[in-house]
Design a protein around this motif. Structure first.
Motif, PDB file in Angstrom:
ATOM      1  N   ALA A  79      14.094   2.430  -3.969  1.00  8.67           N
ATOM      2  CA  ALA A  79      14.141   3.175  -5.428  1.00  8.67           C
ATOM      3  C   ALA A  79      12.777   3.669  -5.586  1.00  8.67           C
ATOM      4  CB  ALA A  79      14.028   1.674  -6.353  1.00  8.67           C
ATOM      5  N   ALA A  80      12.297   4.428  -4.223  1.00  8.33           N
ATOM      6  CA  ALA A  80      10.820   5.091  -4.524  1.00  8.33           C
ATOM      7  C   ALA A  80      10.892   5.811  -5.725  1.00  8.33           C
ATOM      8  CB  ALA A  80      10.706   5.706  -2.879  1.00  8.33           C
ATOM      9  N   GLN A  81      11.993   6.525  -6.039  1.00  6.43           N
ATOM     10  CA  GLN A  81      11.894   7.650  -7.048  1.00  6.43           C
ATOM     11  C   GLN A  81      12.598   6.880  -8.396  1.00  6.43           C
ATOM     12  OE1 GLN A  81      13.929  10.987  -5.562  1.00  6.43           O
ATOM     13  NE2 GLN A  81      13.110  10.873  -3.671  1.00  6.43           N
ATOM     14  N   THR A  98       3.025  11.814  -5.892  1.00  4.46           N
ATOM     15  CA  THR A  98       4.115  12.722  -6.213  1.00  4.46           C
ATOM     16  C   THR A  98       5.277  12.140  -7.066  1.00  4.46           C
ATOM     17  OG1 THR A  98       5.056  12.252  -4.030  1.00  4.46           O
ATOM     18  CG2 THR A  98       3.774  14.124  -4.172  1.00  4.46           C
ATOM     19  N   LYS A  99       4.982  10.736  -7.214  1.00  6.36           N
ATOM     20  CA  LYS A  99       6.014  10.095  -8.280  1.00  6.36           C
ATOM     21  C   LYS A  99       5.755  10.087  -9.520  1.00  6.36           C
ATOM     22  CE  LYS A  99       8.525   9.027  -4.438  1.00  6.36           C
ATOM     23  NZ  LYS A  99       7.898   9.550  -3.181  1.00  6.36           N
ATOM     24  N   ASN A 100       6.262   9.449 -10.284  1.00  9.31           N
ATOM     25  CA  ASN A 100       6.168   9.269 -11.937  1.00  9.31           C
ATOM     26  C   ASN A 100       4.750   8.442 -12.211  1.00  9.31           C
ATOM     27  OD1 ASN A 100       8.486  10.447 -11.603  1.00  9.31           O
ATOM     28  ND2 ASN A 100       9.349   9.562 -13.643  1.00  9.31           N
ATOM     29  N   HIS A 138       0.758  -1.198   0.003  1.00 13.89           N
ATOM     30  CA  HIS A 138      -0.042   0.024  -0.170  1.00 13.89           C
ATOM     31  C   HIS A 138       0.963   1.227  -0.080  1.00 13.89           C
ATOM     32  CE1 HIS A 138       0.400  -0.179   4.183  1.00 13.89           C
ATOM     33  NE2 HIS A 138       0.000  -1.185   4.444  1.00 13.89           N
ATOM     34  N   SER A 139       2.020   0.976  -0.018  1.00  8.58           N
ATOM     35  CA  SER A 139       2.873   2.331   0.019  1.00  8.58           C
ATOM     36  C   SER A 139       4.448   1.799   0.017  1.00  8.58           C
ATOM     37  CB  SER A 139       3.027   3.190   1.312  1.00  8.58           C
ATOM     38  OG  SER A 139       3.609   2.436   2.229  1.00  8.58           O
ATOM     39  N   CYS A 140       5.502   2.685  -0.355  1.00  6.82           N
ATOM     40  CA  CYS A 140       6.878   2.212  -0.398  1.00  6.82           C
ATOM     41  C   CYS A 140       7.224   2.158   1.152  1.00  6.82           C
ATOM     42  CB  CYS A 140       7.651   3.445  -1.156  1.00  6.82           C
ATOM     43  SG  CYS A 140       9.528   3.154  -1.046  1.00  6.82           S
ATOM     44  N   SER A 168      11.001   7.503   5.703  1.00 10.19           N
ATOM     45  CA  SER A 168      10.560   6.197   5.707  1.00 10.19           C
ATOM     46  C   SER A 168      11.850   5.200   5.545  1.00 10.19           C
ATOM     47  CB  SER A 168       9.517   5.721   4.467  1.00 10.19           C
ATOM     48  OG  SER A 168       8.356   6.583   4.811  1.00 10.19           O
ATOM     49  N   THR A 169      12.673   5.668   4.884  1.00  9.70           N
ATOM     50  CA  THR A 169      14.317   4.741   4.655  1.00  9.70           C
ATOM     51  C   THR A 169      14.617   4.748   6.165  1.00  9.70           C
ATOM     52  OG1 THR A 169      14.601   6.318   3.102  1.00  9.70           O
ATOM     53  CG2 THR A 169      16.344   4.895   3.485  1.00  9.70           C
ATOM     54  N   ALA A 170      14.319   5.289   7.173  1.00  8.77           N
ATOM     55  CA  ALA A 170      15.010   5.160   8.484  1.00  8.77           C
ATOM     56  C   ALA A 170      14.109   4.417   9.206  1.00  8.77           C
ATOM     57  CB  ALA A 170      15.451   6.290   8.960  1.00  8.77           C
ATOM     58  N   GLU A 173      -1.930   6.562  -3.246  1.00 10.03           N
ATOM     59  CA  GLU A 173      -0.517   5.918  -2.096  1.00 10.03           C
ATOM     60  C   GLU A 173      -0.487   4.373  -2.788  1.00 10.03           C
ATOM     61  OE1 GLU A 173       0.563   7.159   0.460  1.00 10.03           O
ATOM     62  OE2 GLU A 173      -0.820   8.799   0.985  1.00 10.03           O
ATOM     63  N   GLY A 174       0.518   4.052  -2.928  1.00 11.50           N
ATOM     64  CA  GLY A 174       0.974   2.646  -3.353  1.00 11.50           C
ATOM     65  C   GLY A 174       2.465   2.483  -3.566  1.00 11.50           C
ATOM     66  N   GLY A 175       2.739   1.178  -3.500  1.00 12.77           N
ATOM     67  CA  GLY A 175       4.139   0.751  -3.539  1.00 12.77           C
ATOM     68  C   GLY A 175       4.374  -0.556  -3.876  1.00 12.77           C
ATOM     69  N   ALA A 222       6.591  -1.316   2.106  1.00 16.89           N
ATOM     70  CA  ALA A 222       7.434  -2.445   1.249  1.00 16.89           C
ATOM     71  C   ALA A 222       8.927  -2.128   2.219  1.00 16.89           C
ATOM     72  CB  ALA A 222       7.786  -1.986   0.031  1.00 16.89           C
ATOM     73  N   LEU A 223       9.347  -1.019   2.532  1.00 12.59           N
ATOM     74  CA  LEU A 223      10.527  -0.732   3.528  1.00 12.59           C
ATOM     75  C   LEU A 223      10.350  -1.595   4.711  1.00 12.59           C
ATOM     76  CD1 LEU A 223      11.445   2.669   2.417  1.00 12.59           C
ATOM     77  CD2 LEU A 223      12.783   0.743   1.838  1.00 12.59           C
ATOM     78  N   GLU A 224       9.198  -1.395   5.316  1.00 14.63           N
ATOM     79  CA  GLU A 224       8.803  -2.185   6.582  1.00 14.63           C
ATOM     80  C   GLU A 224       8.917  -3.660   6.431  1.00 14.63           C
ATOM     81  OE1 GLU A 224       6.089   1.576   8.241  1.00 14.63           O
ATOM     82  OE2 GLU A 224       5.456  -0.457   8.339  1.00 14.63           O
ATOM     83  N   HIS A 250      13.862  20.528  -0.390  1.00 12.50           N
ATOM     84  CA  HIS A 250      13.794  19.062  -0.142  1.00 12.50           C
ATOM     85  C   HIS A 250      14.174  18.628   1.095  1.00 12.50           C
ATOM     86  CE1 HIS A 250      12.967  15.066  -2.440  1.00 12.50           C
ATOM     87  NE2 HIS A 250      12.193  15.522  -1.561  1.00 12.50           N
ATOM     88  N   TYR A 251      14.748  17.506   1.547  1.00  7.49           N
ATOM     89  CA  TYR A 251      14.721  16.966   2.846  1.00  7.49           C
ATOM     90  C   TYR A 251      15.422  17.806   3.740  1.00  7.49           C
ATOM     91  CZ  TYR A 251      13.893  13.075  -0.389  1.00  7.49           C
ATOM     92  OH  TYR A 251      13.518  11.936  -1.126  1.00  7.49           O
ATOM     93  N   VAL A 252      14.981  17.908   5.224  1.00  7.48           N
ATOM     94  CA  VAL A 252      15.479  18.048   6.332  1.00  7.48           C
ATOM     95  C   VAL A 252      16.604  16.845   6.600  1.00  7.48           C
ATOM     96  CG1 VAL A 252      15.516  18.902   8.777  1.00  7.48           C
ATOM     97  CG2 VAL A 252      14.030  20.003   7.138  1.00  7.48           C
TER      98      VAL A 252
HETATM   99  C1  LIG Z   1       8.380   8.749  -1.597  1.00  2.61           C
HETATM  100  C2  LIG Z   1       9.446   8.127  -1.026  1.00  2.61           C
HETATM  101  C3  LIG Z   1       9.466   7.282  -0.083  1.00  2.61           C
HETATM  102  C4  LIG Z   1       8.057   6.952   0.635  1.00  2.61           C
HETATM  103  O1  LIG Z   1       7.068   6.529  -0.379  1.00  2.61           O
HETATM  104  P1  LIG Z   1       5.471   6.237   0.055  1.00  2.61           P
HETATM  105  O2  LIG Z   1       5.031   5.403  -1.117  1.00  2.61           O
HETATM  106  O3  LIG Z   1       5.025   7.464   0.404  1.00  2.61           O
HETATM  107  O4  LIG Z   1       5.508   5.400   1.184  1.00  2.61           O
HETATM  108  C5  LIG Z   1      10.373   6.596   0.628  1.00  2.61           C
HETATM  109  N1  LIG Z   1      11.651   6.845   0.364  1.00  2.61           N
HETATM  110  C6  LIG Z   1      11.884   7.787  -0.723  1.00  2.61           C
HETATM  111  C7  LIG Z   1      13.490   8.135  -1.104  1.00  2.61           C
HETATM  112  C8  LIG Z   1      10.905   8.528  -1.309  1.00  2.61           C
HETATM  113  O5  LIG Z   1      11.102   9.481  -2.142  1.00  2.61           O
END
Ligand SMILES: *Cc1c(COP(=O)(O)O)cnc(C)c1O
Length: 381
Positions: A159-161, A186-188, A59-61, A89-91, A193-195, A64-66, A325-327
């Motif tokens: 590889a979210a992006q 926000t992705k391509n 249901h999201s990236c 989410s990476t961390a 929501e999805g992953g 998938a990371l979890e 972008h990121y803090v």
């Molecule tokens: C967008 C993004 C995520 C999270 O993706 P979700 O599908 O919103 O959970 C994680 N890592 C990176 C680098 C992202 O750009």
């Protein structure tokens, strides 16, 4: 003069036109929960398109990371090396299992994890490396896979992006032991929501199916491989419903078109901003020769002499929306509580203060890009 003031948003989610048709098809087919016909089509498409042994929609990236953290049996105190210049989410995925994110600096050219700093961060507690392919441009995966193999570590590609990007001919997401894609709006390529979790190590496939289905062997049951399904191990509900998969299917069908259209806009910015880069006022993205990117993002890195907040406001006054972008995670409250830093963070800190992302979406008009380029020139003159 209307067009001069028309708002140029930062992002505008694109729809191919077939999404609602496929959602209706799913509805009339009567399968609304996960793993129905559209989910299967998406799985097959991802596997064949990207040459990945097993793809599972989530249901999201983030989900998938979890799943990746569960699959790798990350336990309290286990360390995971990653960049600080990334999404939370990476961390978070590893911290949820008690893992410790170990942050290292990024490269100044691609803004990806600096592979030369990884080995110094390895300890007896290190379990995995998580390269993040920023802006859909690949990390140096040759070096990272080599370090991982030599030290017995797993690699999880964030590889979210990076959907539709390549590195030395291989798809991003097909290189590490595990990988995660995002289909966030926000992705391509999107489904709201999805992953997806991509599993390149065949030994992890069966457990991945179990973890995704609440810790049960329900997938095997539906294939007729067991006569009842039971609780096998710790898991959760990580799968999307069929309506989300139906939406995603419409997008996957046009993934090639979406990528090439975005690349045109990306190239247009690159050419139009070249004069400012030549004067040293901004730095343009670097695409290494062995990387084929997907135009996920167009960013510029401003020279120290340029006031970023001032530029963002100046552009907003002209109805042009740009964002930073990121803090960095290592400097954020949770990052300080749960993580650790190895080595200097100079590039991470500098880039996060000076990076600006420009509007990039399907059907972005070149006249609008001209307006953006002109406004940036006016501000920095
Ligand atoms: C967008 C993004 C995520 C999270 O993706 P979700 O599908 O919103 O959970 C994680 N890592 C990176 C680098 C992202 O750009």
């Amino acid at each position: 003069m209307d067009s001069l003031h028309k708002k140029i948003p930062f992002n505008r989610p694109y729809m191919t036109g077939k999404e609602l048709f496929y959602i209706a098809e799913a509805k009339f087919g009567g399968a609304l929960a996960g793993d129905g016909p559209f989910t299967k089509k998406c799985h097959q498409w991802l596997e064949s398109q990207f040459n990945i042994p097993k793809a599972l929609l989530t249901h999201s990236c983030t989900a998938a990371l979890e799943m990746a953290a569960l699959l790798l049996d990350i336990a309290p105190g286990d360390e995971v090396i990653m960049p600080s210049f990334t999404f939370v989410s990476t961390a978070n995925a590893f911290v949820l299992r008690g893992g410790v994110p170990v942050f290292v600096d990024i490269r100044a050219d691609t803004l990806n994890i600096d592979e030369s700093r990884i080995e110094a961060a390895i300890t007896p507690r290190t379990r995995a490396i998580v390269p993040v392919h920023y802006a859909g441009v690949s990390c140096n995966m040759t070096a990272i896979m080599d370090i991982a193999r030599r030290h017995g570590l797993k690699v999880v590609e964030d590889a979210a992006q990076g959907v539709m990007s390549r590195y030395q001919g291989k798809s991003l997401g097909a290189i590490g032991d595990l990988a995660a894609y995002s289909f966030h709006e926000t992705k391509n390529v999107i489904s709201g929501e999805g992953g997806a979790l991509l599993i390149n190590d065949p030994e992890l496939v069966q457990r991945a199916e179990i973890i995704r289905e609440k810790g049960t062997d329900r997938s095997r049951f539906f294939r007729g491989q067991v006569d009842k399904y039971t609780w096998q191990e710790v898991g959760s509900s990580f799968l999307p419903g069929e309506l989300t998969a139906a939406f995603l299917w419409a997008q996957l069908e046009e993934a090639e078109f979406i990528t090439s259209a975005r690349l045109e806009s990306w190239d247009y910015y690159y050419a139009g901003l070249q004069p400012l880069a030549a004067r040293g006022l901004i730095r343009l993205p670097t695409i290494p020769d062995d990387c084929q990117h997907n135009a996920h993002m167009f960013y510029i890195v401003l020279d120290r002499s340029i006031d970023r907040a001032g530029l963002i406001n100046y552009l907003r006054e002209q109805n042009i929306i740009t964002v930073f972008h990121y803090v960095p995670l290592h400097a954020s409250p949770a990052g300080q509580r749960y993580g650790r830093v190895v080595g200097p963070m100079t590039t991470t800190v500098e880039v996060s203060d000076r990076l600006l992302r420009l509007p990039l979406y399907m059907r972005l008009k070149t006249q609008d890009q001209d307006r953006i380029i002109t406004a940036i020139n006016q501000f920095v003159k």
